[in-house]
Design a protein around this motif. Structure first.
Motif, PDB file in Angstrom:
ATOM      1  N   VAL A  80      29.647  53.922 -13.689  1.00 28.48           N
ATOM      2  CA  VAL A  80      29.257  54.609 -14.922  1.00 28.48           C
ATOM      3  C   VAL A  80      27.753  54.486 -15.168  1.00 28.48           C
ATOM      4  O   VAL A  80      27.100  55.439 -15.598  1.00 28.48           O
ATOM      5  N   LEU A  81      27.184  53.325 -14.888  1.00 29.20           N
ATOM      6  CA  LEU A  81      25.769  53.096 -15.188  1.00 29.20           C
ATOM      7  C   LEU A  81      24.815  53.670 -14.144  1.00 29.20           C
ATOM      8  O   LEU A  81      23.629  53.848 -14.433  1.00 29.20           O
ATOM      9  N   THR A  82      25.306  53.968 -12.959  1.00 27.33           N
ATOM     10  CA  THR A  82      24.411  54.442 -11.898  1.00 27.33           C
ATOM     11  C   THR A  82      24.609  55.904 -11.528  1.00 27.33           C
ATOM     12  O   THR A  82      23.710  56.512 -10.945  1.00 27.33           O
ATOM     13  N   CYS A  83      25.740  56.486 -11.877  1.00 27.53           N
ATOM     14  CA  CYS A  83      26.007  57.889 -11.516  1.00 27.53           C
ATOM     15  C   CYS A  83      25.562  58.796 -12.664  1.00 27.53           C
ATOM     16  O   CYS A  83      26.393  59.271 -13.447  1.00 27.53           O
ATOM     17  N   ASP A  84      24.263  59.022 -12.747  1.00 27.15           N
ATOM     18  CA  ASP A  84      23.735  59.818 -13.856  1.00 27.15           C
ATOM     19  C   ASP A  84      24.120  61.288 -13.738  1.00 27.15           C
ATOM     20  O   ASP A  84      24.048  62.028 -14.714  1.00 27.15           O
ATOM     21  N   ALA A 453      26.771  42.593 -11.791  1.00 27.91           N
ATOM     22  CA  ALA A 453      27.343  41.564 -12.660  1.00 27.91           C
ATOM     23  C   ALA A 453      26.351  41.112 -13.732  1.00 27.91           C
ATOM     24  O   ALA A 453      26.607  40.146 -14.440  1.00 27.91           O
ATOM     25  N   HIS A 454      25.217  41.825 -13.840  1.00 23.92           N
ATOM     26  CA  HIS A 454      24.212  41.488 -14.859  1.00 23.92           C
ATOM     27  C   HIS A 454      23.627  42.798 -15.374  1.00 23.92           C
ATOM     28  O   HIS A 454      22.659  43.327 -14.832  1.00 23.92           O
ATOM     29  N   ILE A 455      24.235  43.336 -16.427  1.00 21.19           N
ATOM     30  CA  ILE A 455      23.853  44.662 -16.929  1.00 21.19           C
ATOM     31  C   ILE A 455      23.174  44.574 -18.290  1.00 21.19           C
ATOM     32  O   ILE A 455      23.188  45.530 -19.060  1.00 21.19           O
ATOM     33  N   VAL A 456      22.565  43.421 -18.576  1.00 19.89           N
ATOM     34  CA  VAL A 456      21.859  43.247 -19.835  1.00 19.89           C
ATOM     35  C   VAL A 456      20.781  44.309 -20.008  1.00 19.89           C
ATOM     36  O   VAL A 456      20.578  44.838 -21.098  1.00 19.89           O
ATOM     37  N   PHE A 457      20.071  44.631 -18.931  1.00 20.93           N
ATOM     38  CA  PHE A 457      19.002  45.612 -18.964  1.00 20.93           C
ATOM     39  C   PHE A 457      19.464  46.976 -18.450  1.00 20.93           C
ATOM     40  O   PHE A 457      18.642  47.827 -18.119  1.00 20.93           O
ATOM     41  N   GLY A 458      20.759  47.178 -18.357  1.00 20.76           N
ATOM     42  CA  GLY A 458      21.254  48.405 -17.765  1.00 20.76           C
ATOM     43  C   GLY A 458      21.301  48.269 -16.254  1.00 20.76           C
ATOM     44  O   GLY A 458      21.220  47.182 -15.691  1.00 20.76           O
ATOM     45  N   LEU A 459      21.384  49.419 -15.598  1.00 21.13           N
ATOM     46  CA  LEU A 459      21.533  49.413 -14.145  1.00 21.13           C
ATOM     47  C   LEU A 459      21.113  50.773 -13.621  1.00 21.13           C
ATOM     48  O   LEU A 459      21.197  51.790 -14.333  1.00 21.13           O
ATOM     49  N   GLY A 460      20.650  50.798 -12.383  1.00 19.80           N
ATOM     50  CA  GLY A 460      20.330  52.063 -11.753  1.00 19.80           C
ATOM     51  C   GLY A 460      18.984  52.623 -12.186  1.00 19.80           C
ATOM     52  O   GLY A 460      18.073  51.907 -12.604  1.00 19.80           O
ATOM     53  N   ARG A 461      18.868  53.943 -12.112  1.00 23.24           N
ATOM     54  CA  ARG A 461      17.598  54.624 -12.345  1.00 23.24           C
ATOM     55  C   ARG A 461      17.071  54.388 -13.748  1.00 23.24           C
ATOM     56  O   ARG A 461      15.859  54.372 -13.976  1.00 23.24           O
ATOM     57  N   PHE A 462      17.971  54.201 -14.699  1.00 28.40           N
ATOM     58  CA  PHE A 462      17.536  54.046 -16.087  1.00 28.40           C
ATOM     59  C   PHE A 462      17.663  52.603 -16.578  1.00 28.40           C
ATOM     60  O   PHE A 462      17.779  52.364 -17.769  1.00 28.40           O
ATOM     61  N   ALA A 463      17.634  51.660 -15.647  1.00 31.89           N
ATOM     62  CA  ALA A 463      17.532  50.259 -16.082  1.00 31.89           C
ATOM     63  C   ALA A 463      16.223  50.101 -16.835  1.00 31.89           C
ATOM     64  O   ALA A 463      15.226  50.748 -16.523  1.00 31.89           O
ATOM     65  N   CYS A 464      16.212  49.235 -17.846  1.00 32.83           N
ATOM     66  CA  CYS A 464      15.050  49.081 -18.711  1.00 32.83           C
ATOM     67  C   CYS A 464      13.768  48.867 -17.916  1.00 32.83           C
ATOM     68  O   CYS A 464      13.633  47.863 -17.214  1.00 32.83           O
ATOM     69  N   PRO A 465      12.813  49.785 -18.008  1.00 32.06           N
ATOM     70  CA  PRO A 465      11.576  49.627 -17.241  1.00 32.06           C
ATOM     71  C   PRO A 465      10.680  48.524 -17.785  1.00 32.06           C
ATOM     72  O   PRO A 465       9.830  48.009 -17.079  1.00 32.06           O
ATOM     73  N   GLY A 466      10.866  48.149 -19.059  1.00 32.92           N
ATOM     74  CA  GLY A 466      10.010  47.144 -19.669  1.00 32.92           C
ATOM     75  C   GLY A 466      10.559  45.738 -19.615  1.00 32.92           C
ATOM     76  O   GLY A 466      10.051  44.844 -20.297  1.00 32.92           O
ATOM     77  N   ARG A 467      11.560  45.497 -18.771  1.00 37.18           N
ATOM     78  CA  ARG A 467      12.237  44.201 -18.801  1.00 37.18           C
ATOM     79  C   ARG A 467      11.333  43.051 -18.334  1.00 37.18           C
ATOM     80  O   ARG A 467      11.464  41.929 -18.818  1.00 37.18           O
ATOM     81  N   VAL A 468      10.417  43.331 -17.413  1.00 35.93           N
ATOM     82  CA  VAL A 468       9.520  42.267 -16.944  1.00 35.93           C
ATOM     83  C   VAL A 468       8.600  41.822 -18.073  1.00 35.93           C
ATOM     84  O   VAL A 468       8.405  40.618 -18.301  1.00 35.93           O
ATOM     85  N   LEU A 469       8.033  42.768 -18.793  1.00 33.20           N
ATOM     86  CA  LEU A 469       7.186  42.422 -19.934  1.00 33.20           C
ATOM     87  C   LEU A 469       7.991  41.684 -20.989  1.00 33.20           C
ATOM     88  O   LEU A 469       7.536  40.682 -21.556  1.00 33.20           O
ATOM     89  N   ALA A 470       9.199  42.158 -21.259  1.00 30.33           N
ATOM     90  CA  ALA A 470      10.031  41.533 -22.284  1.00 30.33           C
ATOM     91  C   ALA A 470      10.342  40.078 -21.940  1.00 30.33           C
ATOM     92  O   ALA A 470      10.249  39.203 -22.801  1.00 30.33           O
ATOM     93  N   VAL A 471      10.705  39.806 -20.699  1.00 28.55           N
ATOM     94  CA  VAL A 471      11.022  38.433 -20.295  1.00 28.55           C
ATOM     95  C   VAL A 471       9.783  37.552 -20.411  1.00 28.55           C
ATOM     96  O   VAL A 471       9.856  36.398 -20.844  1.00 28.55           O
ATOM     97  N   ASN A 472       8.625  38.074 -20.031  1.00 26.62           N
ATOM     98  CA  ASN A 472       7.388  37.310 -20.169  1.00 26.62           C
ATOM     99  C   ASN A 472       7.084  36.997 -21.628  1.00 26.62           C
ATOM    100  O   ASN A 472       6.640  35.887 -21.954  1.00 26.62           O
TER     101      ASN A 472
END
Length: 521
Positions: A80-84, A453-472
């Motif tokens: 569901v999360l990767t088949c856009d 098994a870790h979809i906190v930031f989503g998955l696939g093409r639309f996984a959160c692009p800002g996740r690296v900044l957010a974790v920092n």
């Protein structure tokens, strides 16, 4: 034919028969509709959805806030999360967050432009950005603990103290990242926080806390749109900050036309991003100046569900703006450290190891040292895994989409149930719900790494692009506080504010900070 109206009767019969046949086929292949009460959905969604999936899964249909939603278990979460092509992130996020009008105005490109904006303008320059923003986190962390020392009751008065501290810090860094140092002022920070709250309201992040929002959703959506779109944004962001941004965009547009770009940049997000945004809008029947304002505003909203820009308008929640999402997750981390004090000493030892000297001999944190904070990174990932997310990013079917033995009708909401993915015994074993804060350091999986098994930031093409900044950002908030004080909880407990939405709602409790005799920072 002399009397064509006579065809109405046979056509009606054929149409009725076709609809009846189609209905039978649809009913045969539709997932079961589970009658879960609104009280259970909003007060104990994990238990209610989990029991329904266990009994009727792996796909169920549930009515919530006026919508029919299809909830899937871990078996189909990745698909569901990767088949856009079948399950659209953009349409789902826009619909569930009440953003269809903005999507229409931007020609449907808003999420893609936000994605490009974050990837090219922020994530590609993460080392430079962390170098620039660390002094702000360090300064504000020290100031907060100094206030606690001066007024002992201040640190125990309300959980909102540390939340407000973190939100103010991220508001300032957001101004610097997106607009420049010259925009930083108390007034502009307040504008950003007001817009953040307004966008949070607009996208439904407080809807579950309102009686009208839960039981009269269409009235709530109408009132919220009127309040935010007609009052808060026009008389707040656009009236006060809009003219200055408008002038900047005009200058960037002139640069794009002339082909001359300045050698020095006065802000961290490069001029190239503004020029590209302007050029893209030239092919749309839409003001490039207003469009750039729309691109910037979501960052003030929430932040990786995604946190960061995930959440670029969704968790964009999934593009979740870092202002609210990163702040909320940092509070979840501090609350978990407060109830699990045994993790504090190893984390402080790690902090001592990763600090670096700058050219003046001053100890500081850099992007490289934050990458070395593997124990804290693991702890953050484990907090995000087990803090209780119920549903993931909402998708929208673009056609009658097959899903296992079922068919999900076109134009339907579909989302995985996050906690069944994050607590799947087939992946994590019989102790899948046990908190093991440092396990990810051993497995070399960092907090920003997505997976089935870790979809906190989503998955696939639309996984959160800002996740690296957010974790920092989360790491900086936590380290700048635990390096100076020990967090604990008044009465030793806290409550979940909104069980259906732990991504953008912090836990409810009272954090108390006890200053260290010898601070590390």
């Amino acid at each position: 034919m002399e009397h064509p109206y006579l065809l109405i009767a046979p056509i009606s019969v054929v149409l009725y028969a076709w609809l009846r046949r189609r209905s039978k086929i649809s009913e045969k292949h539709l997932p079961p509709l589970i009658p879960i009460s609104p009280e259970d959905i909003f007060s104990k969604p994990r238990e209610a959805y989990g029991a329904a999936l266990q009994e009727h899964g792996p796909v169920i249909a549930v009515k919530r806030k006026g919508n029919l939603e299809y909830i899937v278990g871990p078996e189909y979460a990745r698909h569901v999360l990767t088949c856009d092509r079948l399950f659209s992130f953009e349409q789902g996020s826009a619909a569930i967050m009440n953003l269809q009008p903005i999507m229409a105005l931007t020609g449907g490109a808003l999420f893609r432009d936000l994605n490009d904006f974050v990837r090219e303008g922020i994530i590609a320059r993460i080392d430079e950005i962390v170098h620039r923003i660390y002094p702000i986190y360090d300064r504000d962390g020290k100031a907060f603990i100094d206030l606690v020392k001066q007024a002992p009751d201040l640190g125990s008065k309300s959980q909102l103290d540390s939340f407000q501290h973190s939100r103010d810090t991220i508001a300032e860094t957001t101004l610097i990242l997106l607009l420049g140092q010259e925009y930083v002022s108390r007034r502009n920070m307040q504008i950003i926080e007001d817009v953040s709250n307004g966008m949070a309201e607009l996208t439904g992040q407080f809807q579950n806390l309102s009686f009208i929002g839960k039981y009269l959703p269409w009235i709530w959506v109408f009132l919220t749109w009127a309040n935010v779109i007609l009052i808060k944004i026009p008389f707040g962001f656009l009236r006060l900050l809009g003219p200055q941004i408008w002038a900047d965009v005009s200058r960037y547009e002139a640069m794009a036309t002339s082909g001359v770009l300045p050698k020095s940049e006065k802000r961290l997000v490069s001029h190239r991003q503004d020029v590209q945004a302007v050029r893209r809008t030239k092919n749309r029947h839409f003001s490039p100046h207003l469009y750039c304002n729309l691109i910037i505003m979501p960052h003030f909203r929430i932040g990786p569900y995604h946190v960061g820009i995930r959440s670029a308008l969704s968790q964009c929640g999934e593009y979740l703006g870092p202002l609210r999402s990163s702040t909320v997750v940092s509070q979840w981390v501090l609350f978990q450290l407060a109830v699990r004090p045994e993790y504090l000493e190893p984390l402080r030892e790690e902090l001592l190891r990763i600090r670096e000297e700058d050219e003046t001999g001053t100890l500081r944190l850099t992007a490289a040292s934050l990458r070395e904070a593997r124990l804290l990174d693991s702890f953050v990932r484990e907090v995000m895994r087990l803090k209780g997310d119920t549903i993931s990013t909402m998708r929208y079917t673009t056609c009658d989409a097959p899903l296992g033995e079922y068919i999900i009708p076109k134009g339907s909401f579909v989302t995985p149930m996050s906690c069944t993915v994050h607590e799947n015994p087939e992946v994590f074993g019989v102790e899948s719900t046990e908190f093991r804060g440092f396990q990810w350091a051993e497995r070399s999986k960092d907090a920003a790494m997505t997976g089935s098994a870790h979809i906190v930031f989503g998955l696939g093409r639309f996984a959160c692009p800002g996740r690296v900044l957010a974790v920092n950002e989360i790491k900086l908030i936590v380290l700048c506080l635990i390096g100076r004080a020990t967090p604990s909880l008044l009465e030793g407990r806290f409550e979940v504010t909104d069980p259906l939405n732990t991504v953008t709602q912090p836990p409810k409790g009272t954090l108390v900070f006890t200053p260290l005799e010898k601070p590390i920072l």
